[in-house]
Design an enzyme around this catalytic site. Structure first.
Site, PDB file in Angstrom:
ATOM      1  CE  LYS A 174     -25.935 -45.507 -69.524  1.00 50.01           C
ATOM      2  NZ  LYS A 174     -27.126 -45.623 -70.373  1.00 50.01           N
ATOM      3  CD1 TRP A 203     -23.864 -35.617 -75.037  1.00 52.23           C
ATOM      4  CD2 TRP A 203     -23.255 -37.528 -76.038  1.00 52.23           C
ATOM      5  NE1 TRP A 203     -22.658 -35.391 -75.646  1.00 52.23           N
ATOM      6  CE2 TRP A 203     -22.252 -36.544 -76.276  1.00 52.23           C
ATOM      7  CE3 TRP A 203     -23.085 -38.803 -76.567  1.00 52.23           C
ATOM      8  CZ2 TRP A 203     -21.104 -36.798 -77.015  1.00 52.23           C
ATOM      9  CZ3 TRP A 203     -21.937 -39.058 -77.310  1.00 52.23           C
ATOM     10  CH2 TRP A 203     -20.969 -38.074 -77.524  1.00 52.23           C
ATOM     11  CG  HIS A 204     -27.228 -42.218 -72.166  1.00 50.07           C
ATOM     12  ND1 HIS A 204     -26.695 -43.504 -72.138  1.00 50.07           N
ATOM     13  CD2 HIS A 204     -27.340 -41.879 -73.473  1.00 50.07           C
ATOM     14  CE1 HIS A 204     -26.489 -43.907 -73.390  1.00 50.07           C
ATOM     15  NE2 HIS A 204     -26.868 -42.942 -74.206  1.00 50.07           N
ATOM     16  CE1 TYR A 205     -29.607 -33.527 -70.904  1.00 52.18           C
ATOM     17  CE2 TYR A 205     -27.477 -34.225 -71.761  1.00 52.18           C
ATOM     18  CZ  TYR A 205     -28.631 -33.486 -71.882  1.00 52.18           C
ATOM     19  OH  TYR A 205     -28.822 -32.695 -72.998  1.00 52.18           O
ATOM     20  CG  HIS A 206     -31.658 -39.817 -66.182  1.00 46.88           C
ATOM     21  ND1 HIS A 206     -30.440 -40.294 -66.601  1.00 46.88           N
ATOM     22  CD2 HIS A 206     -31.830 -40.302 -64.919  1.00 46.88           C
ATOM     23  CE1 HIS A 206     -29.900 -41.044 -65.659  1.00 46.88           C
ATOM     24  NE2 HIS A 206     -30.726 -41.051 -64.614  1.00 46.88           N
TER      25      HIS A 206
END
Length: 580
Positions: free
Chosen positions: A414, A514-517
């Site tokens: 990642k 799924w770590h969008y921000h």
């Protein structure tokens, strides 16, 4: 220490004592909190000190904290996670993400980049859907954000008492750990929640029985008489008072229950009473826009009355790109999600997941867990070509594969940060519809270079002595790269070993972790107290305020932030009462 800091410290210490005492006295895994109700039971009009929109990873700890000294309404658009084995059981990971029904705890969306993704629609938010890794933000992240380090540490501990565990280390994860150390991702830091350069075993929200513990469990800390939690309550807009005010003041919300009936909730009179949006990186900027706070031209195009022209709402959207290499194993491997991480100096995090038939269960036991096309994770085709038809074809082709094709695991990298950013816009005025979001994966060369270095490190791990037990001798690393690039439709290698460049591999096989921000960032949309700039009595507290994803995996920090800000808001409330 000044009086304000002393009061903050006192409130934190007192609240911690009371909450831990209350927690120990209550039963865990409450399947039916006394304060939890279906929104159909809500009154047409109600009044509270705080209204929190979104019972997710930040909203649950925030509500639990504020309920100790105020009346709180927590509005969650989804249902309860309790009693749903697709959420609870480690072995069923992916089942909730692949559920595309209207009652699913996840809601699939596809970014304009073409990468398939999901957002939570359940009490507990993303902590009900993710791979469970628990790790804190780096100390420099805390300092740069301007958080109080003592309260941050206390808030992490508050969370960890309920949801964090040390994972059991079995053969596959141990081999990845040892491989990381062998190839130079040093030092080895053992088991720790802390973010340290080198290789470590992190925490997990799955307990020793493989049962998931989510942010919803933090509601065990709540004062039942101070909290009202409504499920299946979709907020359509925040209401503002404008007449007679120097600037717009939030004073209520409009929400609908599952039958479509409209309800209104208002703030009680009081200078410290507030509405707090914790609807996530997609939901929070979306709701601000639906409420009239956003780019004026965009709002007018959707016939939304402009309350505040704020062009930075929806800007700065980021999603950490993930790429992986699948390694078929000549021997059986354990079912595991993320347990080990290599935190490199060059800005890539190396993790792994494994297991024969992992994510077994419905609808088919043959799957690839967090890399399954059933949940939208496709590597066969470039992002722009990842259509529902491509997913259906991939799933169909999986059925023809032999069982050995499902034995093994993935080693992933990642990209930290990332540096590349995009934006979010409304598609419709319906809060149930996904907004349009563009993440611009690898737009910045720095992100792409970090991916290349990460994949190169994974190649070295696969070739390491430590990992040799789990690799077929006849399969070279270029073969595995080619195989992954054509997964999952053509998982077994049927072509030459002439691998594409790693740059092209990164671009073509990019997936989400799924770590969008972003979308409501500090200094742009909210101030350092998370108050929305230009309006009163409104805050945003969740991952939409981040510039970069904290730590290797953000959920620990999002839960911490909910607790942290709850304590600070209560301190402000106490100070206000003391001054009267």
């Amino acid at each position: 220490m000044d009086l304000g800091c002393l009061r903050l410290s006192f409130v934190a210490t007192l609240a911690t004592f009371l909450f831990f005492h209350d927690f120990c006295a209550c039963q865990k895994a409450a399947l039916n909190y006394s304060f939890m109700h279906n929104a159909t039971a809500a009154q047409p009009v109600s009044y509270y000190d705080y209204i929190i929109i979104g019972g997710g990873t930040a909203g649950c700890p925030l509500a639990a904290t504020l309920s100790q000294n105020a009346s709180v309404l927590l509005l969650e658009r989804g249902g309860s996670p309790y009693g749903n084995p697709n959420i609870t059981n480690l072995g069923s990971f992916g089942a909730a993400l692949s559920d595309l029904s209207s009652t699913s705890p996840s809601q699939r969306f596809i970014s304009e980049d073409g990468v398939i993704n999901s957002r939570a629609r359940v009490l507990g938010g993303g902590s009900c859907l993710n791979a469970g890794f628990y790790t804190r933000a780096a100390p420099y992240y805390v300092r740069e954000t301007g958080w109080d380090e003592r309260l941050v540490n206390e808030s992490y501990q508050w969370v960890e008492k309920v949801v964090a565990f040390e994972p059991p280390m079995r053969q596959w994860q141990s081999a990845v750990r040892d491989g990381l150390v062998e190839v130079g991702v040093l030092p080895y830091n053992g088991f720790t929640y802390d973010h340290l350069y080198g290789t470590k075993i992190g925490g997990t929200i799955f307990d020793q029985n493989g049962q998931r513990h989510t942010a919803a469990d933090l509601l065990e800390y709540a004062n039942p008489s101070g909290l009202t939690l409504l499920l299946h309550a979709t907020v359509h807009k925040v209401l503002f008072r404008i007449k007679g005010k120097a600037r717009p003041q939030a004073h209520g919300v409009v929400f609908r229950d599952a039958t479509g009936a409209k309800h209104r909730a208002y703030l009680k009179n009081g200078p410290k009473n507030e509405i707090i949006v914790s609807a996530g990186a997609l939901g929070s900027p979306q709701l601000l826009m639906l409420s009239g706070v956003g780019p004026a031209d965009h709002l007018k195009a959707h016939n939304i009355t402009v309350v505040l022209d704020q062009p930075l709402v929806g800007q700065g959207m980021s999603d950490n790109p993930m790429n992986a290499i699948f390694v078929p194993s000549p021997v059986p491997v354990e079912v595991s999600l993320i347990q080990v991480v290599g935190i490199t100096q060059f800005g890539s995090y190396i993790e792994a997941a494994s297991g024969e038939n992992f994510a077994g269960g419905s609808p088919s036991p043959r799957d690839y867990g967090m890399f399954s096309p059933k949940i939208g994770q496709l590597s066969k085709v470039p992002p722009k070509q990842r259509t529902p038809e491509a997913i259906a074809e991939a799933i169909e082709n999986m059925k023809a594969l032999d069982d050995p094709a499902f034995r093994g695991g993935f080693i992933l990298e990642k990209v930290m940060g990332p540096v590349s950013t995009g934006h979010l816009e409304l598609r419709t005025r319906n809060p149930n519809d996904n907004p349009s979001v563009t993440f611009n994966y690898f737009k910045e060369p720095e992100d792409l270079q970090r991916c290349v270095q990460g994949i190169s490190t994974i190649e070295k791990i696969i070739e390491s002595k430590s990992f040799s037990k789990f690799k077929y001798e006849s399969m070279s690393v270029p073969t595995l790269v080619n195989m992954t690039a054509s997964a999952p439709v053509n998982l077994l290698p049927r072509h030459s070993n002439s691998s594409t460049s790693l740059e092209q591999f990164c671009r073509d096989t990019v997936m989400t972790i799924w770590h969008y921000h972003g979308g409501c960032q500090v200094g742009k949309v909210v101030d350092h107290d998370y108050k929305v700039l230009g309006v009163d009595a409104l805050r945003v507290i969740d991952g939409s305020t981040f510039y970069y994803s904290p730590g290797t995996n953000p959920q620990a920090t999002v839960m911490m932030l909910g607790r942290y800000m709850g304590v600070r808001i209560l301190s402000e409330r106490l100070a206000s009462n003391d001054s009267k």
